[in-house]
Design a protein around this motif. Structure first.
Motif, PDB file in Angstrom:
ATOM      1  N   GLN A 108      69.967 103.072  37.493  1.00 58.01           N
ATOM      2  CA  GLN A 108      71.418 103.115  37.365  1.00 58.01           C
ATOM      3  C   GLN A 108      71.913 102.786  37.990  1.00 58.01           C
ATOM      4  O   GLN A 108      71.819 102.706  39.846  1.00 58.01           O
ATOM      5  N   ILE A 109      72.907 102.104  37.978  1.00 63.16           N
ATOM      6  CA  ILE A 109      74.174 101.462  38.927  1.00 63.16           C
ATOM      7  C   ILE A 109      75.494 101.500  38.315  1.00 63.16           C
ATOM      8  O   ILE A 109      75.650 101.479  36.493  1.00 63.16           O
ATOM      9  N   ILE A 110      76.446 102.702  39.282  1.00 60.07           N
ATOM     10  CA  ILE A 110      77.916 102.742  38.913  1.00 60.07           C
ATOM     11  C   ILE A 110      78.542 101.743  38.912  1.00 60.07           C
ATOM     12  O   ILE A 110      78.571 101.358  39.986  1.00 60.07           O
ATOM     13  N   ASN A 111      79.176 100.976  38.550  1.00 60.73           N
ATOM     14  CA  ASN A 111      80.351  99.481  37.908  1.00 60.73           C
ATOM     15  C   ASN A 111      81.365 100.682  38.351  1.00 60.73           C
ATOM     16  O   ASN A 111      82.596 100.601  36.907  1.00 60.73           O
ATOM     17  N   ASP A 112      82.176 101.168  39.439  1.00 64.50           N
ATOM     18  CA  ASP A 112      83.240 101.154  39.312  1.00 64.50           C
ATOM     19  C   ASP A 112      83.512 100.338  40.533  1.00 64.50           C
ATOM     20  O   ASP A 112      84.853  99.190  40.011  1.00 64.50           O
ATOM     21  N   ASP A 113      83.199 100.018  42.084  1.00 65.01           N
ATOM     22  CA  ASP A 113      83.855  98.895  42.749  1.00 65.01           C
ATOM     23  C   ASP A 113      82.919  97.986  42.430  1.00 65.01           C
ATOM     24  O   ASP A 113      81.758  97.675  43.019  1.00 65.01           O
ATOM     25  N   LEU A 114      83.414  96.673  42.099  1.00 65.10           N
ATOM     26  CA  LEU A 114      82.759  95.780  41.642  1.00 65.10           C
ATOM     27  C   LEU A 114      81.713  94.935  43.100  1.00 65.10           C
ATOM     28  O   LEU A 114      80.589  94.981  42.902  1.00 65.10           O
ATOM     29  N   GLU A 115      82.399  95.186  44.216  1.00 66.14           N
ATOM     30  CA  GLU A 115      81.978  94.000  45.060  1.00 66.14           C
ATOM     31  C   GLU A 115      80.440  95.439  45.412  1.00 66.14           C
ATOM     32  O   GLU A 115      79.337  94.531  45.648  1.00 66.14           O
ATOM     33  N   ARG A 116      81.119  96.776  45.467  1.00 69.61           N
ATOM     34  CA  ARG A 116      79.656  97.411  45.872  1.00 69.61           C
ATOM     35  C   ARG A 116      78.841  97.133  44.738  1.00 69.61           C
ATOM     36  O   ARG A 116      77.595  97.423  45.327  1.00 69.61           O
ATOM     37  N   ALA A 117      79.272  97.534  43.565  1.00 64.20           N
ATOM     38  CA  ALA A 117      77.763  96.788  42.645  1.00 64.20           C
ATOM     39  C   ALA A 117      77.349  96.068  42.707  1.00 64.20           C
ATOM     40  O   ALA A 117      76.077  96.397  42.541  1.00 64.20           O
ATOM     41  N   VAL A 118      78.119  94.832  43.339  1.00 69.74           N
ATOM     42  CA  VAL A 118      76.689  93.552  42.872  1.00 69.74           C
ATOM     43  C   VAL A 118      76.031  93.824  44.333  1.00 69.74           C
ATOM     44  O   VAL A 118      75.024  92.960  43.896  1.00 69.74           O
ATOM     45  N   ALA A 119      76.301  94.539  45.845  1.00 68.94           N
ATOM     46  CA  ALA A 119      75.801  94.452  46.526  1.00 68.94           C
ATOM     47  C   ALA A 119      74.578  95.496  46.423  1.00 68.94           C
ATOM     48  O   ALA A 119      73.831  94.704  46.950  1.00 68.94           O
ATOM     49  N   GLN A 120      74.656  96.363  45.361  1.00 65.34           N
ATOM     50  CA  GLN A 120      73.692  97.180  44.778  1.00 65.34           C
ATOM     51  C   GLN A 120      72.556  96.180  44.054  1.00 65.34           C
ATOM     52  O   GLN A 120      71.176  95.846  44.315  1.00 65.34           O
ATOM     53  N   LEU A 121      72.946  95.379  42.966  1.00 62.76           N
ATOM     54  CA  LEU A 121      72.367  95.169  42.364  1.00 62.76           C
ATOM     55  C   LEU A 121      71.779  93.615  43.282  1.00 62.76           C
ATOM     56  O   LEU A 121      70.459  93.309  42.598  1.00 62.76           O
ATOM     57  N   GLU A 122      72.564  92.817  44.077  1.00 61.22           N
ATOM     58  CA  GLU A 122      71.990  91.886  44.633  1.00 61.22           C
ATOM     59  C   GLU A 122      70.380  92.750  45.746  1.00 61.22           C
ATOM     60  O   GLU A 122      69.669  91.851  45.653  1.00 61.22           O
ATOM     61  N   ALA A 123      70.523  93.911  45.670  1.00 60.48           N
ATOM     62  CA  ALA A 123      69.243  94.321  46.728  1.00 60.48           C
ATOM     63  C   ALA A 123      68.482  94.487  45.942  1.00 60.48           C
ATOM     64  O   ALA A 123      67.258  94.763  46.508  1.00 60.48           O
ATOM     65  N   ILE A 124      69.222  95.046  44.843  1.00 57.35           N
ATOM     66  CA  ILE A 124      67.608  95.475  43.727  1.00 57.35           C
ATOM     67  C   ILE A 124      67.028  94.007  42.971  1.00 57.35           C
ATOM     68  O   ILE A 124      65.771  94.178  43.250  1.00 57.35           O
ATOM     69  N   LEU A 125      67.153  93.158  42.779  1.00 62.79           N
ATOM     70  CA  LEU A 125      67.327  91.510  42.202  1.00 62.79           C
ATOM     71  C   LEU A 125      66.008  91.413  43.024  1.00 62.79           C
ATOM     72  O   LEU A 125      64.888  90.690  43.137  1.00 62.79           O
ATOM     73  N   PHE A 126      66.809  90.979  44.496  1.00 60.13           N
ATOM     74  CA  PHE A 126      66.582  90.567  45.411  1.00 60.13           C
ATOM     75  C   PHE A 126      65.895  90.979  46.615  1.00 60.13           C
ATOM     76  O   PHE A 126      67.237  90.553  47.716  1.00 60.13           O
ATOM     77  N   PRO A 127      65.202  91.922  46.650  1.00 60.78           N
ATOM     78  CA  PRO A 127      65.119  92.544  48.358  1.00 60.78           C
ATOM     79  C   PRO A 127      65.396  91.898  49.675  1.00 60.78           C
ATOM     80  O   PRO A 127      65.233  92.563  50.438  1.00 60.78           O
ATOM     81  N   SER A 128      64.493  90.528  49.407  1.00 59.52           N
ATOM     82  CA  SER A 128      64.484  90.306  50.784  1.00 59.52           C
ATOM     83  C   SER A 128      65.198  88.904  51.045  1.00 59.52           C
ATOM     84  O   SER A 128      65.607  88.635  51.653  1.00 59.52           O
ATOM     85  N   PHE A 129      66.071  88.989  50.432  1.00 56.94           N
ATOM     86  CA  PHE A 129      67.181  87.648  50.381  1.00 56.94           C
ATOM     87  C   PHE A 129      68.133  88.380  50.767  1.00 56.94           C
ATOM     88  O   PHE A 129      69.120  88.843  51.706  1.00 56.94           O
ATOM     89  N   GLU A 130      68.621  87.420  52.169  1.00 58.27           N
ATOM     90  CA  GLU A 130      69.439  87.387  53.210  1.00 58.27           C
ATOM     91  C   GLU A 130      70.543  86.455  52.883  1.00 58.27           C
ATOM     92  O   GLU A 130      70.039  84.793  53.495  1.00 58.27           O
ATOM     93  N   PRO A 131      71.574  86.598  52.620  1.00 55.70           N
ATOM     94  CA  PRO A 131      72.311  85.396  52.226  1.00 55.70           C
ATOM     95  C   PRO A 131      72.366  84.734  53.845  1.00 55.70           C
ATOM     96  O   PRO A 131      73.535  85.548  55.039  1.00 55.70           O
ATOM     97  N   THR A 132      72.606  83.319  53.767  1.00 56.44           N
ATOM     98  CA  THR A 132      73.451  82.235  54.584  1.00 56.44           C
ATOM     99  C   THR A 132      74.767  82.637  54.846  1.00 56.44           C
ATOM    100  O   THR A 132      75.621  83.398  53.716  1.00 56.44           O
ATOM    101  N   PRO A 133      75.523  82.894  55.843  1.00 56.65           N
ATOM    102  CA  PRO A 133      77.546  82.529  55.632  1.00 56.65           C
ATOM    103  C   PRO A 133      78.067  82.136  54.235  1.00 56.65           C
ATOM    104  O   PRO A 133      78.828  82.342  54.027  1.00 56.65           O
ATOM    105  N   ALA A 134      77.859  81.064  54.391  1.00 58.58           N
ATOM    106  CA  ALA A 134      78.196  80.368  53.020  1.00 58.58           C
ATOM    107  C   ALA A 134      77.825  81.222  51.505  1.00 58.58           C
ATOM    108  O   ALA A 134      78.568  81.293  51.160  1.00 58.58           O
ATOM    109  N   GLU A 135      76.661  81.081  51.878  1.00 58.55           N
ATOM    110  CA  GLU A 135      76.351  82.372  50.085  1.00 58.55           C
ATOM    111  C   GLU A 135      76.738  83.111  50.598  1.00 58.55           C
ATOM    112  O   GLU A 135      77.770  83.705  49.281  1.00 58.55           O
TER     113      GLU A 135
END
Ligand code: ADP
Ligand code: 5GP
Length: 199
Positions: free
Chosen positions: A163-190
């Motif tokens: 379950q993800i609570i979409n309260d603060d959008l930025e926090r929820a985006v980061a949580q979803l990112e970590a679930i879907l792409f656990p090994s993804f390290e964004p470059t500074p541009a990304e």
């Protein structure tokens, strides 16, 4: 090679589309399923991109021909996931995301038990109503149907793996990112494009 299927569910207006757009901007290799629906297009919705819009008799023909992986009726309209693209994309090893409502998620649980199922929760029903209204795309009848259905869906949230609570959008985006792409390290541009998608 076999890809993964992720089911993404939550009440209409909770922010599923917003979250997926933000996260998938950095992952163009991910396949976001395009559903068929008998609902009329909203302003700005494009046939073949947001949905395949169709009349009810055409939808029923496709149901009869077994063309849907799952389908359900929601707030007076039919919605279904075309089966073939999902099978093709999974066979190609891609991550496939199905943004669908509760009944469809339950059907996929039978046909794809290995699919990860995510449920997006609103901070409150009041906030959900205000988001649907601020989106400004649904009439009073459609809003009432969506809010009634939201209560049913929220009661079923613990059927889902995550379950993800979409309260603060930025926090929820980061949580979803970590679930879907656990090994993804964004470059500074990304990382900055991720932040841009949120603002
Ligand atoms: P869904 O795809 O679940 O129906 P949308 O992505 O269309 O929902 O979002 C509904 C509305 O809520 C949009 O106007 C969107 O900008 C807004 N929204 C999404 N997430 C948030 C959030 N965390 N805080 C405030 N508003 C949000
Ligand atoms: P909307 O009309 O707000 O675009 O979508 C209404 C609901 O239908 C949302 O909960 C959305 O996730 C769901 N939905 C969209 N496509 C499908 C689909 O192919 N199958 C099912 N079961 N639900 C869908």
């Amino acid at each position: 090679m076999s890809g993964r299927v992720v089911v993404f569910t939550g009440p209409s207006g909770v922010g599923k589309g917003t979250l997926l757009r933000a996260v998938l901007a950095n992952h163009p290799e991910t396949y976001l399923s395009i559903s068929a629906t008998t609902r009329s297009p909203r302003d700005g919705e494009v046939d073949g991109h947001h949905y395949y819009f169709m009349a009810r008799d055409r939808f029923q023909q496709l149901v009869g021909a077994g063309e849907f992986l799952e389908w359900a009726e929601f707030a007076g309209n039919c919605y279904g996931t075309p089966r073939q693209p999902i099978q093709d994309q999974v066979a190609q090893g891609r991550l496939v995301i199905l943004e669908i409502e509760l009944e469809g998620a339950r059907q996929v649980r039978q046909t794809f038990p290995e699919a990860v199922q995510i449920f997006v929760m609103p901070p409150s029903l009041e906030e959900l109503e205000s988001r649907i209204r601020l989106r400004g795309q649904d009439g009073e009848g459609a809003i009432a149907q969506r809010l009634a259905q939201a209560k049913v869906e929220i009661e079923a949230a613990d059927e889902f793996d995550i379950q993800i609570i979409n309260d603060d959008l930025e926090r929820a985006v980061a949580q979803l990112e970590a679930i879907l792409f656990p090994s993804f390290e964004p470059t500074p541009a990304e990382a900055s494009s991720l932040a841009g998608a949120v603002s």
